[in-house]
Design a protein around this motif. Structure first.
Motif, PDB file in Angstrom:
ATOM      1  N   ASN A  22      10.208  17.257   3.507  1.00  0.00           N
ATOM      2  CA  ASN A  22      10.359  16.465   4.732  1.00  0.00           C
ATOM      3  C   ASN A  22       9.175  15.537   4.980  1.00  0.00           C
ATOM      4  OD1 ASN A  22      12.922  17.520   5.342  1.00  0.00           O
ATOM      5  ND2 ASN A  22      11.953  19.341   6.226  1.00  0.00           N
ATOM      6  N   GLN A  23       8.541  15.087   3.886  1.00  0.00           N
ATOM      7  CA  GLN A  23       7.458  14.117   3.989  1.00  0.00           C
ATOM      8  C   GLN A  23       7.779  12.894   3.137  1.00  0.00           C
ATOM      9  OE1 GLN A  23       3.833  16.077   2.690  1.00  0.00           O
ATOM     10  NE2 GLN A  23       3.226  16.420   4.814  1.00  0.00           N
ATOM     11  N   THR A  24       7.176  11.786   3.503  1.00  0.00           N
ATOM     12  CA  THR A  24       7.213  10.554   2.727  1.00  0.00           C
ATOM     13  C   THR A  24       5.800   9.997   2.736  1.00  0.00           C
ATOM     14  OG1 THR A  24       9.452  10.136   3.525  1.00  0.00           O
ATOM     15  CG2 THR A  24       8.321   8.299   2.504  1.00  0.00           C
ATOM     16  N   LYS A  25       5.273   9.686   1.549  1.00  0.00           N
ATOM     17  CA  LYS A  25       3.913   9.146   1.453  1.00  0.00           C
ATOM     18  C   LYS A  25       3.896   7.991   0.466  1.00  0.00           C
ATOM     19  CE  LYS A  25       1.595  13.512   2.510  1.00  0.00           C
ATOM     20  NZ  LYS A  25       0.622  14.508   2.045  1.00  0.00           N
ATOM     21  N   CYS A  26       2.878   7.140   0.609  1.00  0.00           N
ATOM     22  CA  CYS A  26       2.704   5.979  -0.252  1.00  0.00           C
ATOM     23  C   CYS A  26       1.291   5.990  -0.834  1.00  0.00           C
ATOM     24  CB  CYS A  26       2.914   4.699   0.553  1.00  0.00           C
ATOM     25  SG  CYS A  26       2.691   3.179  -0.387  1.00  0.00           S
ATOM     26  N   VAL A  27       1.164   5.557  -2.096  1.00  0.00           N
ATOM     27  CA  VAL A  27      -0.155   5.405  -2.711  1.00  0.00           C
ATOM     28  C   VAL A  27      -0.212   4.108  -3.504  1.00  0.00           C
ATOM     29  CG1 VAL A  27      -0.596   7.888  -2.928  1.00  0.00           C
ATOM     30  CG2 VAL A  27       0.323   6.635  -4.867  1.00  0.00           C
ATOM     31  N   TYR A  28      -1.435   3.653  -3.699  1.00  0.00           N
ATOM     32  CA  TYR A  28      -1.720   2.529  -4.574  1.00  0.00           C
ATOM     33  C   TYR A  28      -3.194   2.593  -4.903  1.00  0.00           C
ATOM     34  CZ  TYR A  28      -3.228   0.534  -0.144  1.00  0.00           C
ATOM     35  OH  TYR A  28      -3.832   0.331   1.069  1.00  0.00           O
ATOM     36  N   GLY A  29      -3.579   1.904  -5.928  1.00  0.00           N
ATOM     37  CA  GLY A  29      -4.987   1.896  -6.330  1.00  0.00           C
ATOM     38  C   GLY A  29      -5.157   2.492  -7.705  1.00  0.00           C
ATOM     39  N   ASN A  30      -6.281   2.208  -8.287  1.00  0.00           N
ATOM     40  CA  ASN A  30      -6.538   2.581  -9.676  1.00  0.00           C
ATOM     41  C   ASN A  30      -6.550   4.070  -9.957  1.00  0.00           C
ATOM     42  OD1 ASN A  30      -6.656  -0.040 -10.491  1.00  0.00           O
ATOM     43  ND2 ASN A  30      -8.867  -0.199 -10.299  1.00  0.00           N
ATOM     44  N   HIS A  31      -6.935   4.883  -9.017  1.00  0.00           N
ATOM     45  CA  HIS A  31      -7.098   6.308  -9.296  1.00  0.00           C
ATOM     46  C   HIS A  31      -6.203   7.182  -8.433  1.00  0.00           C
ATOM     47  CE1 HIS A  31     -10.372   5.149 -11.842  1.00  0.00           C
ATOM     48  NE2 HIS A  31     -10.943   4.519 -10.833  1.00  0.00           N
ATOM     49  N   SER A  32      -5.109   6.625  -7.943  1.00  0.00           N
ATOM     50  CA  SER A  32      -4.218   7.379  -7.071  1.00  0.00           C
ATOM     51  C   SER A  32      -2.907   7.699  -7.774  1.00  0.00           C
ATOM     52  CB  SER A  32      -3.920   6.583  -5.799  1.00  0.00           C
ATOM     53  OG  SER A  32      -5.091   6.398  -5.046  1.00  0.00           O
ATOM     54  N   LEU A  33      -2.544   8.953  -7.723  1.00  0.00           N
ATOM     55  CA  LEU A  33      -1.278   9.438  -8.261  1.00  0.00           C
ATOM     56  C   LEU A  33      -0.490  10.045  -7.114  1.00  0.00           C
ATOM     57  CD1 LEU A  33      -2.679  11.361 -11.365  1.00  0.00           C
ATOM     58  CD2 LEU A  33      -1.936   8.973 -11.269  1.00  0.00           C
ATOM     59  N   ILE A  34       0.824  10.124  -7.286  1.00  0.00           N
ATOM     60  CA  ILE A  34       1.658  10.706  -6.243  1.00  0.00           C
ATOM     61  C   ILE A  34       2.760  11.524  -6.896  1.00  0.00           C
ATOM     62  CG2 ILE A  34       3.188   8.688  -6.082  1.00  0.00           C
ATOM     63  CD1 ILE A  34       3.176   9.247  -2.966  1.00  0.00           C
ATOM     64  N   GLY A  35       3.128  12.602  -6.242  1.00  0.00           N
ATOM     65  CA  GLY A  35       4.200  13.426  -6.795  1.00  0.00           C
ATOM     66  C   GLY A  35       4.672  14.452  -5.794  1.00  0.00           C
TER      67      GLY A  35
END
Length: 162
Positions: free
Chosen positions: A11-24
């Motif tokens: 029940n979450q939504t997140k956003c990432v960007y940038g050289n050292h950011s991962l999301i999963g």
């Protein structure tokens, strides 16, 4: 090189960007995981959604998920150059989960579907029978196997097309 992994819980939504950011996300069992990737800006949104939030029509759940994704797209200034991946869970009422995912695809028809994903992009935890993935938006790659090396490869699509 150290990476920051943003884990998206249910029940979450997140956003990432940038050289050292991962999301999963992990623990996709009776849920639906969603990845939206903005190729132009190298941003990724991941959502982890209940496939039976309202105990009603599958289209209601798909509509709710899409509205959450739409808000995340607007709030994070994503372009219209989006590709998406749906990861339906494999535990519980799998017919309902699949139908919610199919309904959700109707809402996402203006975006490109990731029809091909490499091996080990989606992994399955054998003990929990849940799915998981980790995505690197800077390089447009899945790094799931590096974070879950003891899990097994899960073929999301029965036939891959390059």
């Amino acid at each position: 090189m150290d990476f920051e992994l943003i884990n998206v819980s249910m029940n979450q939504t997140k956003c990432v960007y940038g050289n050292h950011s991962l999301i999963g996300t992990k623990g996709i069992a009776s849920c639906i995981g969603v990845l939206l990737y903005d190729r132009l800006n190298k941003k990724a949104i991941v959502g982890h959604f209940n496939s039976n939030k309202y105990d009603g029509l599958e289209s209601e759940d798909a509509s709710y998920i899409f509205m959450e994704l739409k808000d995340a797209i607007l709030n994070n200034n994503l372009s219209n150059e989006l590709v998406y991946l749906l990861v339906p869970g494999i535990v519980g009422n799998t017919v309902r989960i699949k139908n919610v995912a199919l309904e959700l695809e109707k809402y996402l028809e203006n975006y490109e579907k990731m029809d091909y994903i490499e091996d080990r992009a989606i992994m399955m935890n054998v003990e929990t029978e849940s799915l998981e993935f980790v995505f690197d938006p800077n390089n447009n790659k899945f790094l799931t196997h590096k974070f879950f090396p003891n899990d097994v490869d899960y073929k999301l699509y029965s036939s891959k097309v390059k």
